[in-house]
Design a protein around this motif. Structure first.
Motif, PDB file in Angstrom:
ATOM      1  N   LYS A 236      47.111  39.033  66.695  1.00  0.00           N
ATOM      2  CA  LYS A 236      45.796  38.490  67.047  1.00  0.00           C
ATOM      3  C   LYS A 236      44.940  39.548  67.745  1.00  0.00           C
ATOM      4  CE  LYS A 236      47.360  33.686  67.505  1.00  0.00           C
ATOM      5  NZ  LYS A 236      47.631  32.568  68.450  1.00  0.00           N
ATOM      6  N   THR A 237      45.575  40.363  68.564  1.00  0.00           N
ATOM      7  CA  THR A 237      44.843  41.401  69.305  1.00  0.00           C
ATOM      8  C   THR A 237      44.215  42.408  68.352  1.00  0.00           C
ATOM      9  OG1 THR A 237      46.332  41.163  71.208  1.00  0.00           O
ATOM     10  CG2 THR A 237      45.038  43.189  71.082  1.00  0.00           C
ATOM     11  N   PHE A 238      44.885  42.695  67.241  1.00  0.00           N
ATOM     12  CA  PHE A 238      44.346  43.633  66.265  1.00  0.00           C
ATOM     13  C   PHE A 238      43.024  43.150  65.670  1.00  0.00           C
ATOM     14  CE2 PHE A 238      48.706  45.603  65.459  1.00  0.00           C
ATOM     15  CZ  PHE A 238      48.348  46.800  66.080  1.00  0.00           C
ATOM     16  N   LYS A 239      42.740  41.863  65.773  1.00  0.00           N
ATOM     17  CA  LYS A 239      41.505  41.301  65.207  1.00  0.00           C
ATOM     18  C   LYS A 239      40.340  41.340  66.195  1.00  0.00           C
ATOM     19  CE  LYS A 239      44.153  38.182  62.213  1.00  0.00           C
ATOM     20  NZ  LYS A 239      44.430  36.769  61.849  1.00  0.00           N
ATOM     21  N   GLU A 240      40.609  41.717  67.431  1.00  0.00           N
ATOM     22  CA  GLU A 240      39.552  41.758  68.441  1.00  0.00           C
ATOM     23  C   GLU A 240      38.642  42.968  68.220  1.00  0.00           C
ATOM     24  OE1 GLU A 240      41.259  41.566  72.319  1.00  0.00           O
ATOM     25  OE2 GLU A 240      42.378  39.714  71.914  1.00  0.00           O
ATOM     26  N   THR A 241      37.406  42.835  68.677  1.00  0.00           N
ATOM     27  CA  THR A 241      36.420  43.909  68.499  1.00  0.00           C
ATOM     28  C   THR A 241      36.356  44.857  69.692  1.00  0.00           C
ATOM     29  OG1 THR A 241      34.685  42.450  69.364  1.00  0.00           O
ATOM     30  CG2 THR A 241      34.993  42.513  66.974  1.00  0.00           C
ATOM     31  N   GLU A 242      36.840  44.408  70.848  1.00  0.00           N
ATOM     32  CA  GLU A 242      36.830  45.241  72.045  1.00  0.00           C
ATOM     33  C   GLU A 242      38.005  46.229  72.014  1.00  0.00           C
ATOM     34  OE1 GLU A 242      34.465  45.148  74.432  1.00  0.00           O
ATOM     35  OE2 GLU A 242      33.435  43.725  73.135  1.00  0.00           O
ATOM     36  N   PRO A 243      37.958  47.281  72.838  1.00  0.00           N
ATOM     37  CA  PRO A 243      39.108  48.193  72.942  1.00  0.00           C
ATOM     38  C   PRO A 243      40.376  47.416  73.319  1.00  0.00           C
ATOM     39  CG  PRO A 243      37.198  49.168  74.003  1.00  0.00           C
ATOM     40  CD  PRO A 243      36.813  47.754  73.643  1.00  0.00           C
ATOM     41  N   ILE A 244      41.478  47.686  72.632  1.00  0.00           N
ATOM     42  CA  ILE A 244      42.675  46.853  72.782  1.00  0.00           C
ATOM     43  C   ILE A 244      43.894  47.635  73.267  1.00  0.00           C
ATOM     44  CG2 ILE A 244      41.915  45.220  71.020  1.00  0.00           C
ATOM     45  CD1 ILE A 244      43.791  46.658  69.053  1.00  0.00           C
ATOM     46  N   GLY A 245      43.752  48.938  73.493  1.00  0.00           N
ATOM     47  CA  GLY A 245      44.899  49.775  73.833  1.00  0.00           C
ATOM     48  C   GLY A 245      45.683  49.297  75.045  1.00  0.00           C
ATOM     49  N   ARG A 246      44.983  49.023  76.141  1.00  0.00           N
ATOM     50  CA  ARG A 246      45.667  48.606  77.374  1.00  0.00           C
ATOM     51  C   ARG A 246      46.341  47.244  77.183  1.00  0.00           C
ATOM     52  NH1 ARG A 246      40.857  50.750  79.852  1.00  0.00           N
ATOM     53  NH2 ARG A 246      41.306  52.687  80.971  1.00  0.00           N
ATOM     54  N   LYS A 247      45.680  46.336  76.480  1.00  0.00           N
ATOM     55  CA  LYS A 247      46.254  45.007  76.250  1.00  0.00           C
ATOM     56  C   LYS A 247      47.528  45.112  75.421  1.00  0.00           C
ATOM     57  CE  LYS A 247      45.141  40.401  74.488  1.00  0.00           C
ATOM     58  NZ  LYS A 247      44.079  39.546  73.895  1.00  0.00           N
ATOM     59  N   LEU A 248      47.483  45.926  74.377  1.00  0.00           N
ATOM     60  CA  LEU A 248      48.666  46.110  73.539  1.00  0.00           C
ATOM     61  C   LEU A 248      49.809  46.728  74.337  1.00  0.00           C
ATOM     62  CD1 LEU A 248      47.185  47.429  70.172  1.00  0.00           C
ATOM     63  CD2 LEU A 248      48.234  45.201  70.584  1.00  0.00           C
TER      64      LEU A 248
END
Length: 293
Positions: A236-248
């Motif tokens: 689901k995170t891969f579908k977000e538009t914001e930077p996702i590195g820290r969340k992943l």
């Protein structure tokens, strides 16, 4: 959109322009946005404006920026005399003459050659004009970096998703083994007791109780549920538009935590092997996630 932090961009204007510049930018992974700008001394007043342009485009990464000024039209600066420094040099020369009793051949040209006695200072208007030439080049270099970040990010995403599928297979295998643990342990316990206590009646209730206790200690249902949930969260995170590195990065840490817990509860060699494979894949994903913006 998934973006890598590894990228490169270059831009330069055409020969014949009033101001000739070449710009190179490269970035690698970093926890924060770390911008290092190297530019000619006469362009230092533009550093903050350049930094602002980069900040507006990039969110994370260690960014090195190299700006070269190939040439510039003559007469674009003003000569400024530092009288205090010139006087200091002059006094030093007189002291040398007196101390060593040498011939004094001091001339204006001699003193003018000393460092910073006369320096060229860019006019403020010209600095701003140079920024007008620099800005589109910086934006062009940033655009090339952006395209590379997106392309590399998509490759990382595809590879991570493949690894998640493999992890899911191992998790399902562990789930099947976990369901069979109470029955398997009960059978082994009965066989062992019969071997030790031949011709003695066995208390089936007690054996069932012992099997239940072991099953409870070895239960990994919650860990499996959370591990599957984390896998879904990554997708689901891969579908977000914001930077996702820290969340992943956080999600992958939690996945590793659940895998470690399952390993600590494992009483089956096959389950342990599955966990080892999961941890190996998680570590590979963690290394890839470190490079995602």
């Amino acid at each position: 959109m998934v973006k890598s932090m590894t990228s490169f961009g270059r831009a330069s204007n055409d020969e014949g322009s009033k101001y000739l510049f070449s710009i190179e930018m490269k970035s690698v992974n970093s926890r924060y946005l770390d911008i290092n700008i190297k530019l000619p001394k006469n362009l230092i007043p533009l550093e903050e404006q350049i930094r602002k342009l980069i900040n507006e485009k990039l969110n994370r990464g260690k960014v090195d920026v190299y700006i070269n000024q190939k040439s510039y039209s003559s007469g674009e600066g003003l000569a400024r005399l530092n009288l205090n420094l010139a006087e200091s040099y002059y006094k030093c020369l007189l002291e040398i003459e007196e101390k060593f009793n040498v011939k004094n051949d001091i001339t204006v040209s001699h003193i003018a050659r000393f460092t910073d006695v006369i320096e060229i200072v860019e006019e403020e208007d010209n600095i701003e004009k140079k920024f007008e030439f620099l800005k589109p080049l910086i934006e062009e270099a940033l655009e090339k970096m952006e395209k590379m970040r997106v392309a590399e990010g998509e490759k990382l995403k595809d590879d991570i998703l493949l690894k998640l599928k493999d992890i899911e297979i191992f998790v399902n295998n562990i789930e099947e083994l976990a369901d069979a643990i109470p029955v398997t342990y009960k059978s082994k316990l009965e066989a062992r007791i019969k071997e030790l206590l031949d011709k003695i009646d066995i208390d089936e209730a007690r054996i069932a109780q012992e099997a239940a206790i072991i099953a409870d200690k070895a239960a990994v249902d919650e860990e499996i549920i959370r591990l599957k949930s984390h896998i879904d969260q990554v997708r689901k995170t891969f579908k977000e538009t914001e930077p996702i590195g820290r969340k992943l990065d956080f999600i992958i840490q939690e996945m590793n935590r659940e895998a470690n817990t399952i390993a600590s509860k494992s009483t089956d060699i096959n389950m342990t092997n599955y966990v080892i494979n999961i941890k190996n894949l998680i570590e590979k994903i963690r290394e890839q996630v470190q490079n995602i913006e």
